[in-house]
Motif scaffolding. Structure first.
Motif, PDB file in Angstrom:
ATOM      1  N   MET A 176       0.795  -1.156   0.011  1.00 48.08           N
ATOM      2  CA  MET A 176      -0.131   0.076  -0.014  1.00 48.08           C
ATOM      3  C   MET A 176       0.835   1.365   0.065  1.00 48.08           C
ATOM      4  SD  MET A 176      -3.029   0.934   0.271  1.00 48.08           S
ATOM      5  CE  MET A 176      -4.227   2.481   0.513  1.00 48.08           C
ATOM      6  N   HIS A 177       2.025   1.242   1.015  1.00 50.55           N
ATOM      7  CA  HIS A 177       2.781   2.460   0.990  1.00 50.55           C
ATOM      8  C   HIS A 177       3.440   2.699  -0.687  1.00 50.55           C
ATOM      9  CE1 HIS A 177       5.410   5.244   2.582  1.00 50.55           C
ATOM     10  NE2 HIS A 177       6.349   4.592   2.284  1.00 50.55           N
ATOM     11  N   SER A 178       3.969   1.407  -1.194  1.00 49.01           N
ATOM     12  CA  SER A 178       4.617   1.932  -2.462  1.00 49.01           C
ATOM     13  C   SER A 178       3.765   2.323  -3.506  1.00 49.01           C
ATOM     14  CB  SER A 178       5.290   0.633  -2.860  1.00 49.01           C
ATOM     15  OG  SER A 178       4.316  -0.418  -3.068  1.00 49.01           O
ATOM     16  N   ARG A 179       2.379   1.885  -3.649  1.00 52.94           N
ATOM     17  CA  ARG A 179       1.369   2.527  -4.421  1.00 52.94           C
ATOM     18  C   ARG A 179       1.153   4.035  -4.307  1.00 52.94           C
ATOM     19  NH1 ARG A 179      -3.842  -0.936  -5.300  1.00 52.94           N
ATOM     20  NH2 ARG A 179      -2.174  -2.292  -6.158  1.00 52.94           N
ATOM     21  N   VAL A 180       1.157   4.345  -2.907  1.00 52.91           N
ATOM     22  CA  VAL A 180       0.988   5.764  -2.686  1.00 52.91           C
ATOM     23  C   VAL A 180       2.003   6.554  -3.233  1.00 52.91           C
ATOM     24  CG1 VAL A 180       0.797   7.577  -0.867  1.00 52.91           C
ATOM     25  CG2 VAL A 180      -0.485   5.571  -0.537  1.00 52.91           C
ATOM     26  N   VAL A 181       3.081   6.025  -2.978  1.00 55.52           N
ATOM     27  CA  VAL A 181       4.475   6.861  -3.270  1.00 55.52           C
ATOM     28  C   VAL A 181       4.555   6.768  -4.720  1.00 55.52           C
ATOM     29  CG1 VAL A 181       7.048   6.662  -3.531  1.00 55.52           C
ATOM     30  CG2 VAL A 181       5.828   5.981  -1.427  1.00 55.52           C
ATOM     31  N   LEU A 182       4.010   5.737  -5.635  1.00 57.66           N
ATOM     32  CA  LEU A 182       4.114   5.836  -6.974  1.00 57.66           C
ATOM     33  C   LEU A 182       3.125   6.865  -7.704  1.00 57.66           C
ATOM     34  CD1 LEU A 182       4.748   4.121  -9.543  1.00 57.66           C
ATOM     35  CD2 LEU A 182       3.143   2.796  -9.317  1.00 57.66           C
ATOM     36  N   VAL A 183       1.791   7.024  -6.900  1.00 59.11           N
ATOM     37  CA  VAL A 183       0.872   7.719  -7.276  1.00 59.11           C
ATOM     38  C   VAL A 183       1.553   9.313  -7.166  1.00 59.11           C
ATOM     39  CG1 VAL A 183      -1.518   8.751  -6.990  1.00 59.11           C
ATOM     40  CG2 VAL A 183      -1.063   6.260  -7.123  1.00 59.11           C
ATOM     41  N   ILE A 184       2.109   9.634  -6.062  1.00 60.03           N
ATOM     42  CA  ILE A 184       2.668  10.702  -5.925  1.00 60.03           C
ATOM     43  C   ILE A 184       3.502  11.240  -6.904  1.00 60.03           C
ATOM     44  CG2 ILE A 184       3.844  12.338  -4.262  1.00 60.03           C
ATOM     45  CD1 ILE A 184       2.301  10.924  -2.110  1.00 60.03           C
ATOM     46  N   ALA A 185       4.714  10.417  -7.127  1.00 61.78           N
ATOM     47  CA  ALA A 185       5.685  10.524  -8.021  1.00 61.78           C
ATOM     48  C   ALA A 185       5.112  10.795  -9.476  1.00 61.78           C
ATOM     49  CB  ALA A 185       6.679   9.251  -8.097  1.00 61.78           C
ATOM     50  N   MET A 186       4.011   9.897  -9.894  1.00 59.50           N
ATOM     51  CA  MET A 186       3.560  10.151 -11.319  1.00 59.50           C
ATOM     52  C   MET A 186       2.758  11.427 -11.188  1.00 59.50           C
ATOM     53  SD  MET A 186       1.915   6.413 -12.109  1.00 59.50           S
ATOM     54  CE  MET A 186       0.930   6.863 -13.418  1.00 59.50           C
TER      55      MET A 186
END
Length: 70
Positions: A1-11
């Motif tokens: 879940m944490h990596s998905r949030v980081v990925l969305v913010i980076a995108m």
């Protein structure tokens, strides 16, 4: 879940940095006030004074030591 949030913010951050400049807007971006240093002669003098007082010349184009001589 944490990596998905980081990925969305980076995108989101990467997608906001790109833009298309229209031909009629290029004149506004080419004005002198948009330059990092509008007056190159003053910037050169400021760099010379700074590096003369610091006694170093790393990363700039000033020559000489701390005395201000070349």
């Amino acid at each position: 879940m944490h990596s998905r949030v980081v990925l969305v913010i980076a995108m989101l951050l990467l997608s906001t940095g790109c833009t298309t400049v229209k031909p009629w807007e290029r004149g506004n971006l080419a004005q002198d006030i948009m330059a990092w240093q509008p007056d190159p002669l003053k910037a050169s003098l400021d760099n010379h004074i700074h590096f003369s007082k610091e006694g170093s010349s790393g990363g700039g184009q000033a020559a000489g030591g701390g005395c201000g001589c070349n």
